[in-house]
Write a protein that holds these residues in place. Structure first.
Motif, PDB file in Angstrom:
ATOM      1  N   SER A  27       5.852  -0.500   0.527  1.00  0.00           N
ATOM      2  CA  SER A  27       6.311  -1.536  -0.408  1.00  0.00           C
ATOM      3  C   SER A  27       6.433  -1.003  -1.825  1.00  0.00           C
ATOM      4  O   SER A  27       7.372  -1.323  -2.548  1.00  0.00           O
ATOM      5  CB  SER A  27       5.328  -2.714  -0.421  1.00  0.00           C
ATOM      6  OG  SER A  27       5.286  -3.315   0.841  1.00  0.00           O
ATOM      7  N   THR A 226       7.129  -1.162   6.329  1.00  0.00           N
ATOM      8  CA  THR A 226       6.219  -1.972   5.497  1.00  0.00           C
ATOM      9  C   THR A 226       5.258  -2.798   6.347  1.00  0.00           C
ATOM     10  O   THR A 226       4.173  -3.126   5.906  1.00  0.00           O
ATOM     11  CB  THR A 226       6.972  -2.908   4.524  1.00  0.00           C
ATOM     12  OG1 THR A 226       7.894  -3.675   5.279  1.00  0.00           O
ATOM     13  CG2 THR A 226       7.692  -2.158   3.461  1.00  0.00           C
ATOM     14  N   SER A 258       3.538  -8.698   2.703  1.00  0.00           N
ATOM     15  CA  SER A 258       4.175  -7.390   2.518  1.00  0.00           C
ATOM     16  C   SER A 258       5.584  -7.526   1.951  1.00  0.00           C
ATOM     17  O   SER A 258       6.004  -6.722   1.115  1.00  0.00           O
ATOM     18  CB  SER A 258       4.091  -6.534   3.786  1.00  0.00           C
ATOM     19  OG  SER A 258       5.153  -6.787   4.627  1.00  0.00           O
ATOM     20  N   SER A 262       6.755  -6.009  -1.714  1.00  0.00           N
ATOM     21  CA  SER A 262       7.952  -5.168  -1.847  1.00  0.00           C
ATOM     22  C   SER A 262       8.880  -5.732  -2.925  1.00  0.00           C
ATOM     23  O   SER A 262       9.371  -4.999  -3.788  1.00  0.00           O
ATOM     24  CB  SER A 262       8.739  -5.124  -0.535  1.00  0.00           C
ATOM     25  OG  SER A 262       7.951  -4.637   0.504  1.00  0.00           O
TER      26      SER A 262
END
Ligand code: PFF
Length: 456
Positions: A27, A226, A258, A262
């Motif tokens: 991320s 990720t 996640s 990101s």
């Protein structure tokens, strides 16, 4: 005598350890730079779609395989299919994990170096352009890369040496939340940079004409990366779970966290790019070239930059320990090794595998690589593992749970202890049909075997 399987100490401990595995360089480091290379918004949109329609269903499937079998990947796939060749998924996981760990450690080593440089106030008196160029100096230095690759691998081995609960769970509970708080704080600073509107448009407005040539496959690989899917990490973590854990809820929480991290990371980094005249296509050095420029503008640069890169190292560590844990737990089970022996062997192999990656910028090993392949050795390992091997591992896991695993076992795994039982039919449909077909089409398309865009 069979050794007793270790289990997570608490539900929070498990969620934090799994979130710690999920939130990592994927991320914070990989997502921003690959987004930059693949043209922005359209790539981000595909990443989101793939995460929710494919990544999370496979994520849940892997956890269920692990929890049901209470074994590591090779034995888990084997025992749930009456000892058949499905165990090969576990072996694919092992190979992929070794390769990923080998270069994950090199990148994490850069972070260790940046944490130490920050302590030495390395941005003082430098222009943004000078700060940016420090990364290129590091990338080209063979001995620095080797040294920090070694330091990081030793750190990873040290934590996993201590075992699941003492090592992984303890650190994840403290450090994951600390990083999240700091990220949100930094994001707020970025919002006030003059380049923020342009950055927001770049990331959030999907312009499909800008999607890079490998954009679709890279978006799928990014989603798996990720979430740590397609590697057996979740089979392994699932095997340390007790039966009453709510797997679907955990999947959604971790997927949402996640994806948010990101997006936050990209929204924090791109305003710096557009404010200081950098390029979105800076490549793997993007985070290291841009963030120090932001820190240099803020009060308390030394403390801020040191704390940030230290947390960055820890978040890389909570991920790298999950990668090595798959290897360690598999080898302990398969060869009846002690944890300590397995850790030493795995860390040593991964270190050696990482040497050509660490030397790729200096051209110390395989100097002609770049002329023959697209990118240097580092780029090649990174691309093959993330964009091909992980999707393949995920595809096989989806097919296993959707088609081979006994339907009652799959259902029971989803429903046991869950408040989201009503989603079980959708989940099975996504795993059985959507995930395999989509991943298969994407692999054929990117492999140049069939061009689906010409069929319509
Ligand atoms: N999901 C984590 C990250 O994004 O950094 C950790 C990770 C595990 C990355 C496994 C990649 C991977 F293959």
């Amino acid at each position: 005598m069979a050794k007793q399987r270790e289990h997570w100490g608490s539900r929070l401990g498990f969620i934090m350890a799994t979130a710690g595995s999920a939130i990592g360089l994927g991320s914070l480091w990989r997502f921003p730079y690959v987004t930059g290379e693949n043209g922005g918004g359209a790539f981000v949109l595909l990443y989101l779609i793939f995460t929710f329609l494919i990544g999370i269903p496979v994520f849940l499937g892997e956890l269920i395989v692990g929890r049901t079998a209470q074994k590591s990947p090779v034995n888990a796939y084997s025992s749930l299919s009456n000892g058949s060749q499905w165990r090969m998924i576990g072996w694919l996981n092992i190979i992929t994990n070794f390769l990923i760990l080998s270069y994950y450690s090199v990148v994490s080593g850069w972070s260790v170096n940046y944490a130490l440089m920050s302590l030495n106030h390395f941005t003082m008196g430098k222009t943004p352009e000078q700060i940016r160029s420090i990364f290129d100096i590091l990338y080209k230095s063979s001995d620095m890369n080797l040294l920090f690759h070694f330091i990081f691998m030793a750190l990873t081995a040290g934590v996993v040496y201590g075992g699941v609960r003492k090592g992984i769970e303890y650190w994840s509970k403290i450090l994951t939340p600390a990083l999240l708080v700091l990220l949100v704080g930094l994001f707020i600073f970025s919002v006030f940079l003059p380049g923020f509107p342009e950055a927001a448009k770049f990331i959030l407005y999907p312009d499909f004409s800008k999607l890079g040539p490998n954009g679709i496959l890279n978006a799928l690989g990014m989603s798996f990366f990720t979430l740590s899917v397609g590697l057996g990490i979740l089979v392994t973590y699932g095997s340390y779970m007790k039966p009453d854990e709510d797997i679907p809820k955990t999947g959604f929480i971790i997927g949402a966290v996640s994806v948010s991290v990101s997006l936050f990371a990209a929204l924090m980094i791109f305003p710096i790019i557009f404010s200081f005249g950098f390029q979105p296509e800076e490549g793997p050095g993007l985070v290291f070239k841009t963030l120090p420029v932001l820190f240099a503008q803020l009060p308390g640069t030394l403390v801020l930059s040191t704390v940030f890169f230290t947390l960055f190292v820890f978040t890389a560590l909570t991920s790298s320990i999950s990668i090595i844990e798959v290897l360690v737990s598999n080898l302990m089970e398969l060869f009846d090794w002690s944890r300590k022996k397995a850790v030493l062997v795995c860390a040593s192999i991964a270190f050696i595998l990482g040497v050509p990656t660490a030397l790729s910028g200096s051209g110390g090993l395989f100097p002609q690589w770049k002329e023959m392949y697209q990118g240097d050795f580092f780029d090649t390992v990174n691309y093959i593992t993330a964009s091909w091997m992980m999707p393949l591992g995920g595809l096989l896991a989806a097919v296993f749970v959707g088609w081979r695993l006994d339907r009652q076992i799959a259902k029971a795994g989803f429903e046991s202890g869950s408040s989201l039982k009503f989603l079980v039919k959708i989940w099975i449909f996504l795993l059985k049909w959507i995930a395999p077909i989509a991943v298969f089409i994407i692999l054929l398309q990117q492999g140049g075997i069939i061009d689906f865009t010409k069929l319509f």
